[in-house]
Design a protein around this motif. Sequence first.
Motif, short mmCIF file in Angstrom:
data_model
loop_
_atom_site.label_atom_id
_atom_site.label_comp_id
_atom_site.label_asym_id
_atom_site.label_seq_id
_atom_site.Cartn_x
_atom_site.Cartn_y
_atom_site.Cartn_z
N GLY A 164 0.84 -1.19 0.00
CA GLY A 164 0.00 0.00 0.00
C GLY A 164 0.87 1.24 0.00
N PRO A 165 0.25 2.40 -0.02
CA PRO A 165 1.02 3.65 -0.03
C PRO A 165 1.72 3.90 1.30
N SER A 193 2.45 5.64 4.68
CA SER A 193 1.54 6.28 5.63
C SER A 193 1.90 7.75 5.80
N ALA A 202 -9.08 -4.93 5.33
CA ALA A 202 -8.27 -4.86 4.12
C ALA A 202 -8.76 -5.87 3.09
N GLY A 259 -3.02 -2.53 -1.78
CA GLY A 259 -3.59 -1.20 -1.65
C GLY A 259 -4.13 -0.87 -0.28
N VAL A 260 -3.79 -1.66 0.74
CA VAL A 260 -4.32 -1.41 2.08
C VAL A 260 -3.92 0.00 2.54
N ASP A 261 -4.90 0.72 3.07
CA ASP A 261 -4.70 2.09 3.54
C ASP A 261 -4.59 2.07 5.05
N ASP A 282 -3.71 4.29 7.09
CA ASP A 282 -4.15 5.50 7.78
C ASP A 282 -5.63 5.46 8.15
N ARG A 283 -6.35 4.44 7.68
CA ARG A 283 -7.75 4.23 8.09
C ARG A 283 -7.85 3.38 9.36
#
Length: 305
Positions: free
Chosen positions: A200-201, A203, A245, A251-253, A255-256
């Motif tokens: 994922g991106p 953080s 997820a 692509g797990v985010d 920050d959520r």
Amino acid sequence: MAFRLDAHWVWDFWVADDGDRYHLFYLHAPKALGDPDLRHRNARIGHATSEDLTHWTDHGEVLAPGEPGSFDETATWTGCVVRDEAGLWRMFYTGASFTADGSPENIETIGCAVSEDLHAWRKLPDLVLRADPAHYETLGDTSWPEEAWRDPWVYRDEAGDGWHMLITARGHGAGMTSGGVVGHARSADLTTWTAGPPLGPSSAEFPHLEVLQRIDHGGRTFLTFSAARHPAGGGMVSGVWAVEAPADLEGVDVDRARLIAPDPYYAGRIVRDRSDNLVLLAFSGGGPGSTQAPQGVSDPLPVSL
């Protein structure tokens, strides 16, 4: 605390289940060092067993640092244990090599040890996985004093196509208050590993995503990790976090993520008890920003989705 030692600090840990007993592998260092911060340079891996996740029998140290010049020459840090198709237990763990006495600079690398019985372990010196600079920050890229590549969590691919490893790492361009990523590597046989891009991106709020764990329950997939969150508006919040997820974690985010166990809990691991209920174990004290030395591993805490 369900597990603690009078003469040693106990902090990060992981659990293996052989069907009859739970096996706790834990980091420890002598309190005689005086300063709890020195424990990271002196960490060893110990072993304890339990039938109920509450009453533990300690078996002492099972893995120590390697010879000078080895990837784990300074200390042995956090890992995980899985069982391969032949029934051999494999411990993937972090080796720390500090560049100089008194310097915070260190290089983190992942190695492996094997065991037939979860008690006696031998290292596999040729199995070493390092951070790939094509995808991840390495020592000297930024002002961080470490090459973050630690806390491996290994699990089998759902389609039966090999194995995945989740790794605490940082993406390129990370600053001092951001940039944690879900590092990722794959293997067909638990022996040859290839590091790929993060899942994922980077953080914007977590500089580290420590002790990552993938949880499947009730047809849903979750990612858990421990970290200190640094929101844009200020006010650090530390503890154990979880985020739902995709099944492949792509692509797990992070920050959520939501806080599921606040400071002083840290390095949380979710385990299935003998009733197939999910419970959380964590160490208490000694996490980011804590003024308290680590106290040991907690009793099982109930978990609900």
